[in-house]
Design a protein around this motif. Structure first.
Motif, short mmCIF file in Angstrom:
data_model
loop_
_atom_site.label_atom_id
_atom_site.label_comp_id
_atom_site.label_asym_id
_atom_site.label_seq_id
_atom_site.Cartn_x
_atom_site.Cartn_y
_atom_site.Cartn_z
N ASP A 175 0.82 -1.22 0.00
CA ASP A 175 0.00 0.00 0.00
C ASP A 175 0.85 1.26 0.00
O ASP A 175 0.37 2.34 -0.40
N LEU A 176 2.10 1.16 0.46
CA LEU A 176 2.97 2.32 0.57
C LEU A 176 4.03 2.35 -0.53
O LEU A 176 4.97 3.14 -0.46
N GLN A 177 3.87 1.48 -1.53
CA GLN A 177 4.80 1.46 -2.67
C GLN A 177 4.03 1.90 -3.92
O GLN A 177 2.90 1.46 -4.15
N GLY B 189 -1.04 7.28 -5.64
CA GLY B 189 -1.62 7.26 -6.99
C GLY B 189 -2.65 6.17 -7.16
O GLY B 189 -3.77 6.41 -7.63
N GLN B 190 -2.27 4.95 -6.78
CA GLN B 190 -3.24 3.85 -6.92
C GLN B 190 -4.37 3.95 -5.91
O GLN B 190 -5.49 3.51 -6.17
N LYS B 191 -4.09 4.56 -4.73
CA LYS B 191 -5.15 4.72 -3.73
C LYS B 191 -6.26 5.63 -4.28
O LYS B 191 -7.45 5.30 -4.20
N VAL B 192 -5.87 6.78 -4.84
CA VAL B 192 -6.85 7.71 -5.38
C VAL B 192 -7.55 7.11 -6.60
O VAL B 192 -8.77 7.23 -6.75
N SER B 193 -6.77 6.45 -7.45
CA SER B 193 -7.34 5.89 -8.68
C SER B 193 -8.32 4.75 -8.41
O SER B 193 -9.43 4.71 -8.96
N GLN B 194 -7.92 3.82 -7.55
CA GLN B 194 -8.70 2.60 -7.37
C GLN B 194 -9.65 2.62 -6.18
O GLN B 194 -10.66 1.92 -6.19
N VAL B 195 -9.35 3.42 -5.16
CA VAL B 195 -10.20 3.44 -3.97
C VAL B 195 -11.10 4.68 -3.97
O VAL B 195 -12.33 4.56 -3.95
#
Length: 275
Positions: free
Chosen positions: A12-14, A78-84
């Motif tokens: 999650d932090l990478q 980036g992936q947190k905002v995009s996917q979550v």
């Protein structure tokens, strides 16, 4: 958050660019300088961004003058905002969500940086006395990053940072207390361009220090606290950074090193460093 071998190494932090909508290439602005060859305003896609949200010159960024891109790390925001936050629906598919997405990204990026620091503190055995508080702080911040875009835009990041910093400082003090000898305090020091070749800085506090273009070649920086230190163009050739506290990949990427530089196992030796 469950027990694991390394908190700081959790996925999650990478940064996972394959799960991101190229947010760092769109949301953030940059200006023509030694770090970028052109100007780009916030919310405008970089000319190198491809349809699949990948960078068309990723392997040649420094050759093309995009040094600034090589020292950036979103810490998984980036992936947190995009996917979550936006449920896997991109700004191309839903243009009306673009502005909120671009504004949420830097907020989550700052929160993920804080989470990274907390995770690093949780990896310090000597900081066990504050691990309970650190875990609770991690869970609170992680919950914030999973909230709606509207809630994220109202987050007071400075206030949250103010709550976390005392815990990180205490973790640092506990970890550095085990280092033998007197520890130097250069917290917030103005050390731009300083000649510190071979300096004995093991266990020192360099929190927030300005080390831009400083010569730290051959220095002993083991167990030194480097949180927030500005290491742009810092000479780390032959330096020993093993066990350095709160050192991040962007800091290493912004500095200069070589094959003799010893880096923590949790970080990667930058590809652009000299052999």
């Amino acid at each position: 958050m469950s027990e694991r071998t390394s908190y700081a190494a959790q996925p999650d932090l990478q940064a996972d660019c394959g799960s991101c909508f190229g947010l760092c290439c769109v949301a953030l602005p940059f200006s023509r300088s030694s770090d970028f060859p052109v100007d780009k305003s916030a919310g405008t896609p970089c000319g190198n961004l491809q349809e699949d949200f990948r960078c068309g010159i990723h392997r040649r960024l420094r050759d093309q003058g995009y040094n600034g891109c090589t020292v950036f790390d979103c810490f998984g925001a980036g992936q947190k905002v995009s996917q979550v936050t936006f449920k896997g629906v991109s700004w191309r598919e839903k243009p009306e969500s673009a502005r909120a997405m671009y504004e949420a990204f830097p907020v989550v990026r700052q929160l993920h940086e804080l989470l990274k620091y907390i995770a690093q503190a949780l990896d310090l055995p000597a900081a066990r006395p504050v691990h309970g508080e650190l875990r609770r702080a991690y869970e609170r911040l992680d919950a914030v990053t999973r909230d709606t875009a509207g809630t994220l835009l109202a987050v007071d990041v400075d206030a949250l940072r103010g709550e976390v910093n005392p815990l990180l400082l205490r973790a640092s003090e506990l970890a550095r207390a085990a280092v033998p000898g007197r520890k130097k305090n250069h917290r917030g020091a103005q050390l731009m361009g300083s000649r510190l070749r071979g300096a004995k800085l093991r266990g020192a506090s360099l929190r927030g220090a300005l080390l831009i273009a400083a010569d730290l070649s051959g220095s002993d920086l083991r167990d030194a606290d480097l949180i927030g230190a500005d290491m742009r163009d810092t000479n780390l050739c032959g330096a020993d950074l093993r066990g350095a506290l709160f050192l991040t990949q962007p800091q290493l990427n912004a500095a200069r090193g070589d094959a003799r530089t010893k880096v923590p196992q949790t970080l990667e030796r930058p590809r652009h460093w000299a052999d």
